[in-house]
Design a protein around this motif. Sequence first.
Motif, PDB file in Angstrom:
ATOM      1  N   MET A 154      77.391  94.173  23.735  1.00 36.25           N
ATOM      2  CA  MET A 154      78.362  93.072  23.775  1.00 36.25           C
ATOM      3  C   MET A 154      79.490  93.372  22.784  1.00 36.25           C
ATOM      4  SD  MET A 154      76.924  91.092  26.043  1.00 36.25           S
ATOM      5  CE  MET A 154      78.149  89.801  25.904  1.00 36.25           C
ATOM      6  N   PRO A 155      80.528  94.088  23.214  1.00 38.48           N
ATOM      7  CA  PRO A 155      81.588  94.484  22.289  1.00 38.48           C
ATOM      8  C   PRO A 155      82.567  93.377  21.915  1.00 38.48           C
ATOM      9  CG  PRO A 155      82.087  95.273  24.488  1.00 38.48           C
ATOM     10  CD  PRO A 155      80.726  94.655  24.550  1.00 38.48           C
ATOM     11  N   GLU A 156      82.607  92.294  22.693  1.00 36.50           N
ATOM     12  CA  GLU A 156      83.578  91.230  22.454  1.00 36.50           C
ATOM     13  C   GLU A 156      82.891  90.014  21.832  1.00 36.50           C
ATOM     14  OE1 GLU A 156      86.829  91.419  22.936  1.00 36.50           O
ATOM     15  OE2 GLU A 156      86.787  93.432  23.815  1.00 36.50           O
ATOM     16  N   MET A 157      83.488  89.478  20.778  1.00 35.41           N
ATOM     17  CA  MET A 157      82.874  88.389  20.018  1.00 35.41           C
ATOM     18  C   MET A 157      82.597  87.160  20.874  1.00 35.41           C
ATOM     19  SD  MET A 157      84.297  86.484  16.589  1.00 35.41           S
ATOM     20  CE  MET A 157      84.254  87.992  15.644  1.00 35.41           C
ATOM     21  N   PHE A 158      83.513  86.823  21.770  1.00 38.41           N
ATOM     22  CA  PHE A 158      83.366  85.592  22.545  1.00 38.41           C
ATOM     23  C   PHE A 158      82.832  85.848  23.957  1.00 38.41           C
ATOM     24  CE2 PHE A 158      86.737  84.674  19.411  1.00 38.41           C
ATOM     25  CZ  PHE A 158      86.090  83.656  18.724  1.00 38.41           C
ATOM     26  N   ASP A 182      68.821 103.636  50.610  1.00 41.87           N
ATOM     27  CA  ASP A 182      69.840 103.611  51.657  1.00 41.87           C
ATOM     28  C   ASP A 182      70.488 102.224  51.724  1.00 41.87           C
ATOM     29  OD1 ASP A 182      71.336 103.735  53.953  1.00 41.87           O
ATOM     30  OD2 ASP A 182      69.703 104.367  55.275  1.00 41.87           O
ATOM     31  N   PHE A 183      71.781 102.146  51.436  1.00 40.20           N
ATOM     32  CA  PHE A 183      72.520 100.881  51.410  1.00 40.20           C
ATOM     33  C   PHE A 183      73.328 100.668  52.689  1.00 40.20           C
ATOM     34  CE2 PHE A 183      71.281 100.878  47.091  1.00 40.20           C
ATOM     35  CZ  PHE A 183      71.635  99.680  46.498  1.00 40.20           C
ATOM     36  N   SER A 184      73.025 101.427  53.738  1.00 39.87           N
ATOM     37  CA  SER A 184      73.880 101.379  54.927  1.00 39.87           C
ATOM     38  C   SER A 184      73.861 100.032  55.637  1.00 39.87           C
ATOM     39  CB  SER A 184      73.480 102.486  55.904  1.00 39.87           C
ATOM     40  OG  SER A 184      72.144 102.320  56.335  1.00 39.87           O
ATOM     41  N   ALA A 185      72.862  99.184  55.375  1.00 36.77           N
ATOM     42  CA  ALA A 185      72.797  97.876  56.026  1.00 36.77           C
ATOM     43  C   ALA A 185      73.486  96.773  55.221  1.00 36.77           C
ATOM     44  CB  ALA A 185      71.342  97.491  56.270  1.00 36.77           C
ATOM     45  N   VAL A 186      74.031  97.122  54.056  1.00 39.36           N
ATOM     46  CA  VAL A 186      74.630  96.103  53.181  1.00 39.36           C
ATOM     47  C   VAL A 186      76.048  95.785  53.633  1.00 39.36           C
ATOM     48  CG1 VAL A 186      75.370  95.591  50.823  1.00 39.36           C
ATOM     49  CG2 VAL A 186      73.204  96.793  51.223  1.00 39.36           C
ATOM     50  N   ARG A 187      76.369  94.508  53.638  1.00 38.38           N
ATOM     51  CA  ARG A 187      77.708  94.058  54.025  1.00 38.38           C
ATOM     52  C   ARG A 187      78.282  93.202  52.909  1.00 38.38           C
ATOM     53  NH1 ARG A 187      75.949  92.104  60.087  1.00 38.38           N
ATOM     54  NH2 ARG A 187      75.297  94.134  60.853  1.00 38.38           N
ATOM     55  N   GLY A 188      79.320  93.678  52.282  1.00 41.56           N
ATOM     56  CA  GLY A 188      79.939  92.934  51.200  1.00 41.56           C
ATOM     57  C   GLY A 188      80.632  93.880  50.243  1.00 41.56           C
ATOM     58  N   ALA A 189      81.449  93.325  49.389  1.00 40.67           N
ATOM     59  CA  ALA A 189      82.116  94.092  48.335  1.00 40.67           C
ATOM     60  C   ALA A 189      81.669  93.534  46.995  1.00 40.67           C
ATOM     61  CB  ALA A 189      83.629  94.003  48.484  1.00 40.67           C
ATOM     62  N   LEU A 190      81.271  94.405  46.083  1.00 37.73           N
ATOM     63  CA  LEU A 190      80.834  93.976  44.762  1.00 37.73           C
ATOM     64  C   LEU A 190      82.053  93.654  43.910  1.00 37.73           C
ATOM     65  CD1 LEU A 190      77.971  93.897  43.212  1.00 37.73           C
ATOM     66  CD2 LEU A 190      78.985  95.769  41.896  1.00 37.73           C
ATOM     67  N   ILE A 191      82.057  92.467  43.313  1.00 37.17           N
ATOM     68  CA  ILE A 191      83.134  92.050  42.398  1.00 37.17           C
ATOM     69  C   ILE A 191      82.467  91.726  41.064  1.00 37.17           C
ATOM     70  CG2 ILE A 191      85.015  90.439  41.986  1.00 37.17           C
ATOM     71  CD1 ILE A 191      85.421  92.152  44.490  1.00 37.17           C
ATOM     72  N   ALA A 192      82.720  92.526  40.048  1.00 37.00           N
ATOM     73  CA  ALA A 192      81.995  92.376  38.790  1.00 37.00           C
ATOM     74  C   ALA A 192      82.941  92.524  37.606  1.00 37.00           C
ATOM     75  CB  ALA A 192      80.864  93.405  38.706  1.00 37.00           C
ATOM     76  N   SER A 193      82.444  92.144  36.444  1.00 43.11           N
ATOM     77  CA  SER A 193      83.190  92.295  35.190  1.00 43.11           C
ATOM     78  C   SER A 193      82.305  92.994  34.173  1.00 43.11           C
ATOM     79  CB  SER A 193      83.617  90.923  34.633  1.00 43.11           C
ATOM     80  OG  SER A 193      84.565  90.301  35.476  1.00 43.11           O
ATOM     81  N   VAL A 194      82.900  93.920  33.452  1.00 40.69           N
ATOM     82  CA  VAL A 194      82.226  94.663  32.388  1.00 40.69           C
ATOM     83  C   VAL A 194      83.071  94.515  31.127  1.00 40.69           C
ATOM     84  CG1 VAL A 194      81.648  96.990  31.572  1.00 40.69           C
ATOM     85  CG2 VAL A 194      81.092  96.310  33.916  1.00 40.69           C
ATOM     86  N   PRO A 195      82.472  94.109  30.004  1.00 44.55           N
ATOM     87  CA  PRO A 195      83.274  93.906  28.794  1.00 44.55           C
ATOM     88  C   PRO A 195      83.908  95.195  28.287  1.00 44.55           C
ATOM     89  CG  PRO A 195      80.917  93.704  28.321  1.00 44.55           C
ATOM     90  CD  PRO A 195      81.049  93.782  29.793  1.00 44.55           C
ATOM     91  N   ILE A 234      88.352  92.458  28.976  1.00 46.75           N
ATOM     92  CA  ILE A 234      87.323  91.565  29.505  1.00 46.75           C
ATOM     93  C   ILE A 234      86.260  91.368  28.437  1.00 46.75           C
ATOM     94  CG2 ILE A 234      85.529  91.302  31.278  1.00 46.75           C
ATOM     95  CD1 ILE A 234      87.298  92.996  33.146  1.00 46.75           C
ATOM     96  N   ALA A 235      85.752  90.143  28.305  1.00 48.24           N
ATOM     97  CA  ALA A 235      84.776  89.840  27.254  1.00 48.24           C
ATOM     98  C   ALA A 235      83.342  89.755  27.768  1.00 48.24           C
ATOM     99  CB  ALA A 235      85.145  88.528  26.550  1.00 48.24           C
ATOM    100  N   SER A 236      83.151  89.359  29.023  1.00 53.41           N
ATOM    101  CA  SER A 236      81.807  89.025  29.511  1.00 53.41           C
ATOM    102  C   SER A 236      81.349  89.919  30.659  1.00 53.41           C
ATOM    103  CB  SER A 236      81.758  87.566  29.971  1.00 53.41           C
ATOM    104  OG  SER A 236      81.969  86.683  28.902  1.00 53.41           O
ATOM    105  N   TRP A 237      80.036  89.970  30.824  1.00 47.84           N
ATOM    106  CA  TRP A 237      79.428  90.571  32.003  1.00 47.84           C
ATOM    107  C   TRP A 237      79.360  89.512  33.105  1.00 47.84           C
ATOM    108  CZ3 TRP A 237      77.826  95.722  31.943  1.00 47.84           C
ATOM    109  CH2 TRP A 237      77.677  96.333  30.699  1.00 47.84           C
ATOM    110  N   GLU A 238      79.837  89.843  34.298  1.00 47.50           N
ATOM    111  CA  GLU A 238      79.779  88.940  35.449  1.00 47.50           C
ATOM    112  C   GLU A 238      79.478  89.766  36.693  1.00 47.50           C
ATOM    113  OE1 GLU A 238      80.145  85.711  34.993  1.00 47.50           O
ATOM    114  OE2 GLU A 238      81.402  85.449  33.214  1.00 47.50           O
ATOM    115  N   ILE A 239      78.935  89.108  37.712  1.00 46.86           N
ATOM    116  CA  ILE A 239      78.719  89.827  38.975  1.00 46.86           C
ATOM    117  C   ILE A 239      78.783  88.847  40.150  1.00 46.86           C
ATOM    118  CG2 ILE A 239      76.181  89.677  39.080  1.00 46.86           C
ATOM    119  CD1 ILE A 239      76.344  92.744  39.874  1.00 46.86           C
TER     120      ILE A 239
END
Length: 519
Positions: A143-147, A242-255, A440-445
Motif C-alpha cells: 500500500m504505497p499511498e497513505m489514503f 483456458d479463458f476462451s469462454a470469458v466475456r468481459g473487459a477487466l477494469i481495475a486500479s493498482v496504486p 492512484i491510491a487504492s486497489w479496485e477491480i
Amino acid sequence: MAEPPLKRRRLSNTDKDHATEESTEGPASLSYPISPPGKRGSGERKLIPSPIQLTTIRDLPRESNIGAVSLSDLLGDPLISECWEFNYLHDVDFLMGHFDVDTRSLVKVHVVHGFWKRDDPNRLFLEQQSSQYSNVTLHAAYMPEMFGTHHSKMLVLFRHDDTAQVIIHTANMIPKDWTNMTNGVWQTPLLPLLKNSQGPSETSSRIGSRSKFKADLLSYLRAYDSRREVCKPMADKLDKYDFSAVRGALIASVPGRHDVNDDPSRTRWGWAGIKHALRAVPIQAGKSEVVAQISSIATLGATDTWLKRTLFDALSSPARVNATKPEFKVIFPTPDEIRRSLDGYDSGASIHMKIQSSAQTKQLHYMRPILHHWANDCEKGKAQEEEALRDGGRKRAAPHIKTYIRYGADKSIDWALLTSANISKQAWGEAAGAGGQIRIASWEIGVLVWPELYADKAKMVGTFMKDTPDTEELEGDGPLVGLRIPYSLPLQRYGDTEVPWVATANYNEPDWLGRSWGG
C-alpha cells in the motif's frame, strides 16, 4: 447463523451460457452452433441471462431473490481445493463457514488484505482469527499511498476437477454485506486447463478478447508482487487455464503512478483503463445517459473539475466520432431511505459521503442536480419521467453494490460496469499531470460488459427481479441480453431540501426499528 453449505454446486447462469461454448478469439456469434434462422414473430428470439447477478437478501421474499446467489452458492462446492479471497474487510470465521462442511479444513485459503500496519486492529483481528485454521494464509498487499485502501473484491477458485473460476463482486467478506445489503456478482464459467497442444496463447490487445481479459487479470495479480511475493504462485498457476469462454473487459486500479499513454498491449489502470476500453464499445446514436450507482462519494474538491473533466469524460469515451455526450446521473441514498431499509440505520455504516466542511458543502452544491434516489419511492423525490414503474426488488436492501450503466434513448443498454470502485480520486486516479501520469491510491477491480460480447447484433436490456429478458422487451428479433438492475426505474431526483446520507452525522428521528443514529 451461516447458511447450510451446499453439497452440490448450483449451476450458475454463466455456466449454462458457456457450457457448450468453443474456444475462440473471434466474434462471440461464431462461438454458437449454427442453426437455421428462426421466423420473425415465431418466438424463437435468443434470450441470454444477465451476466451480473444480485446477492440474496435474507429478509426479502422468494420472488425478490429469483436468480440471486448466496455465498454458499459460490463457495459450498466440495470440489474447491484452493481459494484466494481479495477484499477490504474480512471475517475469517464467516468465510470458512461457507465452504463445504466436510472439506473446509482441506481447502487452501489465502486472504489478501490491505492492513499494512502491524498494530492495525483489523490486522490483529485477522491474525487472531486465522490462527485457528492451519489452512488459512494471510497476505498483506503493498500500500504505497497513505489514503489508499485494498478495496478490490474478488475470489479466485481452483478445483479438484482441474478447473478454475474467477468471481468479481462488491461485498465485503463480512456477514452484514451478505445478509440484507444489495451487492452484485460476476462469474466466469469453470475454466479448463489449457491442452498441451495449445501451449501459451498469443495475447490480443483487442478489448473484449478473451486473451486480453486474461492478460489484464494476470497483470493485475502480478502487480501485488512489486515489493514482495504475494500472488506470483497463484498467477502462474492461473496462467495455465483456458479463458476462451470469458466475456468481459477487466477494469481495475493498482496504486502508484502510471503512464496514461502506455503501449496498447499493456494494461491501463483507473480512469485511463475505462476510457481506453469504452473506445472499443459500440454505442447507439442519439440521447443517452450514464447512471453511476455507488455506496460512497469521496471529497472531490470545491469545484466539479475532476468529476466532469476526468471521471465523467472517461465514462463518455465514445467508439464513434462526434458521438453525443451522455447525461450523467448519480444514485446515492438519503437518510430517509436508510431509515426505512431492512437493517435501518445500521445499513448506513458502510455508505459514505461528507457534507460538513466548506469544500464538501460546495461539492454538494454542484452534485445536487445529478443526485438521485436509490429506492425511488420517496415522498420528496422528483420523478424525471412519466413511465411505468419497474421494480428492482431491492428498495429496502441498502446499496453496497457499485454499477455504472449507459442507457440509450430506447432504454436499451450500451454497456455496464460492475466494480468495487466508488466515486473517488483514490479509486479512479487523479487527473493526469504534466508528465502524462496518473496517481492512484487504492486497489479496485471490476468487469465491463456489453451486448456484442454475447452474440452478433445483440441488444442489452434491463431486467427487474429476474435475470432473463422477455422476448417483447425490445423491438426486433435479434438476440437479447438481460442485465439485472438493482434499483427501480424511473429514477427520482433529490427534492430541493433533501441531502445525502452521512454516516458521521447524528439522526434523532427513529428508523423503522425504533433506533436513532449517533454517527
